[in-house]
Design a protein around this motif. Structure first.
Motif, PDB file in Angstrom:
ATOM      1  N   SER A  15      39.159 -21.931  17.130  1.00 52.49           N
ATOM      2  CA  SER A  15      38.518 -22.209  15.849  1.00 52.49           C
ATOM      3  C   SER A  15      38.975 -21.261  14.744  1.00 52.49           C
ATOM      4  O   SER A  15      39.039 -21.637  13.586  1.00 52.49           O
ATOM      5  N   GLN A  46      39.868 -26.342  12.547  1.00 53.80           N
ATOM      6  CA  GLN A  46      38.431 -26.405  12.307  1.00 53.80           C
ATOM      7  C   GLN A  46      37.755 -26.998  13.532  1.00 53.80           C
ATOM      8  O   GLN A  46      37.964 -28.148  13.872  1.00 53.80           O
ATOM      9  N   TYR A  51      43.572 -29.206  11.312  1.00 53.86           N
ATOM     10  CA  TYR A  51      43.212 -29.747  10.003  1.00 53.86           C
ATOM     11  C   TYR A  51      44.386 -29.684   9.042  1.00 53.86           C
ATOM     12  O   TYR A  51      44.622 -30.610   8.294  1.00 53.86           O
ATOM     13  N   GLN A 406      34.256 -33.602   8.655  1.00 50.22           N
ATOM     14  CA  GLN A 406      33.776 -32.241   8.648  1.00 50.22           C
ATOM     15  C   GLN A 406      32.264 -32.236   8.740  1.00 50.22           C
ATOM     16  O   GLN A 406      31.571 -32.632   7.797  1.00 50.22           O
TER      17      GLN A 406
END
Length: 444
Positions: A15, A46, A51, A406
Motif C-alpha cells: 500500500s 492504493q 493506480y 476509491q
C-alpha cells in the motif's frame, strides 16, 4: 556462484511501497536474501492496486537496477505477489446427479473443476481455487475418486479479485521490460511460510495488519476457509493524528511508532507532553485516545470476520504485518473481542539468512516478501551482456483506461459510534462463514 546461479527475484506491491528482493535457496532448504530494495510509492499503489502505471513501472525499474548493480546480473523476470482490497474468497457448490451408480473418476473431478472455474464473477476473475470437501451420499470425503455414487456435491473456495488488479500489474511489468515468472497471492504465500501445519489443522485466524489494509485469513482442518481484505490499516491512525492535530504525515507516523500503544486501560494522571510542530504539544492521554479509537475500529472489523468461526480456532488469532508492531496489540484484541487466544507471529517456518550488507526492517514487515521468494522456483536472472530471447517479454494489450474505484476514507467518528459501524460487506462475509460453520457441524 554455484547455487547462487538460481537467483529468484520477487516483487510485492504494498500500500505504501513496492518492495523487491533477490535471493536463493541453500542446499539445506533455507533462504538467503542477497538484496532487498524498498521504493516508496505513496501515490502509485492504493490498497494494493496499481493506480499510477508510469510511476509504478519507474519504481520497478529502480528496484531492478539496484539488484542488477549489486549482484552483477541482469534481471529478466520476477515473481509478483498480489493482494489489494478487492481480494476475497467466495464459496461455490456444484452438484450433479449421475445417470446411474458410477465410479467417480479423475476425469469427472476435472469436469467439476472446469465447471467451477467457469463461474462468472462480474468484473472479477478467479485467481486460485481451494477444494474443500466432496459430499457423496451422506458422507464428506476429501478425495472421492474410486467411490461409486449416484450423486455428488463438490464444495470449493475461490479466491477472486478485480480483473484490473492483474491487468495493471502486467502492463507495469511490460513497461519495465520484465516477464512475470508467476502471479502469487501474497496472503496465501505468507500463511504457507508463517503458519505451522498444526496451527492450520487446529484452526487459526491469521490477521495481517498493513498500512492501508488488514487481511484476515481463516484456516481449519489444514484448509483455507475464508479470506478477506478490510480497507483499514495503520495509515488510518496516522491520518487521524494529522487531522486532529494538524501534523505533517511524517511527524504523525514517527510519533505513532515511538509513543503509540494499541490499548491503555485508563488515562495517566501525569501524562507525558509530546512536542509537535509549531511549538505545540500533544499529551499522552490525547494521543492514546486518538489511536485507541481507530485501533478498536480496525480490530472489531477484523473480529466480525473471525467471530462466526471462533469455536473452531483452537490455535487462536495470530497477528503479523508492519502495523502489528504497535505495543500491546494482543492486549487490545483480547479486550475488545473477549477472545483470549491471541499471539504474535514470531518467525517464518523456513530459516532466512540476510546478507551482511543488506539493510532490512527489524520487524515482520518484509515477511510477505520473503515468503514470495520462497515460492519461486525458476531463476530470474542471466549474466550481464546475455541477450534476452525475443519471447521473454510478451506484449500486453493495454485495456481502455478504467478509473479505479476509491473507497472513501472512514470518517473520524466518536469512539462509541465507531464500535457500531459494520458495513454490508462484513455482513456478507459473516453469512459465508456461518455456512462453513454449519457445514462443519453437520459433518461432526
Amino acid at each position: 556462484m554455484g547455487a547462487e546461479q538460481n537467483i529468484i527475484v520477487a516483487l510485492e506491491f504494498g500500500s505504501s511501497a513496492i518492495v523487491g528482493a533477490a535471493g536463493f535457496r541453500k542446499e539445506d532448504g533455507s533462504l538467503k536474501a542477497l538484496d532487498v530494495v524498498i521504493e516508496k510509492t505513496a501515490e502509485s499503489i492504493q490498497r494494493g492496486v496499481v493506480y499510477n502505471i508510469d510511476t509504478t513501472a519507474s519504481a520497478i525499474n529502480n528496484i531492478v537496477a539496484h539488484i542488477n548493480s549489486k549482484l552483477g546480473t541482469r534481471v529478466r523476470r520476477a515473481y509478483v505477489g498480489v493482494s489489494g482490497q478487492s481480494l476475497h474468497t467466495v464459496g461455490n457448490v456444484i452438484s450433479r446427479k449421475l445417470e446411474s451408480k458410477l465410479k467417480i473418476t479423475d476425469e469427472l473431478m476435472d469436469n467439476f473443476m472446469d465447471s467451477n472455474l467457469a463461474t462468472n464473477y462480474p468484473d472479477s476473475e478467479i485467481l486460485h481455487v481451494i477444494p474443500q470437501e466432496y459430499i457423496v451420499g451422506h458422507h464428506s470425503v476429501s478425495n472421492p475418486v474410486g467411490i461409486q455414487a449416484e450423486e455428488i456435491e463438490a464444495r470449493y473456495v475461490n479466491v477472486v479479485a478485480r480483473r484490473l488488479l492483474n491487468e495493471n500489474i502486467a502492463i507495469c511489468m511490460q513497461k519495465a521490460g520484465l516477464e512475470i515468472a508467476d502471479i502469487l497471492i501474497s496472503p496465501l504465500a505468507l500463511a504457507d511460510s508463517l503458519l505451522s501445519e498444526s496451527e492450520k489443522r487446529s484452526g487459526c485466524a491469521l490477521v495481517d495488519f498493513g498500512a492501508a489494509t488488514t487481511t484476515v485469513s481463516i484456516y481449519t482442518n489444514n484448509l483455507l476457509r475464508f479470506l478477506t481484505v478490510i480497507p483499514l490499516g495503520g495509515g488510518n491512525i496516522t491520518a487521524d493524528l494529522v487531522s486532529a492535530k494538524q501534523m505533517y504525515a511524517e511527524e504523525a507516523e514517527g510519533i505513532k511508532r515511538k509513543h503509540g500503544v494499541a490499548y491503555v486501560a485508563s488515562e495517566t494522571d501525569n501524562p507525558v507532553r509530546i512536542p509537535i510542530n509549531n511549538n505545540r504539544i500533544i499529551d499522552e492521554n490525547e494521543l492514546q485516545n486518538i489511536i485507541g479509537a481507530r485501533q478498536e475500529e480496525i480490530i472489531m472489523n477484523a473480529w466480525e470476520q473471525i467471530k462466526p468461526m471462533q469455536a473452531k480456532l483452537l490455535a487462536g488469532i495470530i497477528t503479523t504485518g508492519g502495523a502489528a508492531q504497535m505495543k500491546d496489540l494482543a492486549e487490545a484484541i483480547k479486550h475488545f473481542t473477549g477472545f483470549d487466544r491471541v499471539k504474535a507471529a514470531k518467525s517464518l517456518i523456513t530459516s532466512v539468512e540476510v546478507a551482511r550488507d543488506v539493510l532490512t526492517p527489524q520487524d515482520t514487515s518484509i515477511d510477505t516478501l520473503m515468503a514470495l521468494l520462497m515460492h519461486g522456483r525458476e531463476s530470474c536472472v542471466s549474466p550481464v551482456g546475455e541477450t534476452a530471447p525475443a519471447e521473454a517479454v510478451k506484449p500486453v494489450q493495454e485495456p481502455e483506461p478504467v478509473p479505479e474505484y476509491q473507497a472513501p476514507e472512514p470518517e473520524q467518528k466518536p469512539k462509541e459510534q465507531r464500535k457500531k459501524t459494520v458495513s454490508s460487506w462484513i455482513t456478507k462475509g459473516g453469512r459465508w462463514l456461518n455456512d462453513i460453520v454449519k457445514s462443519e457441524e453437520e459433518e461432526e
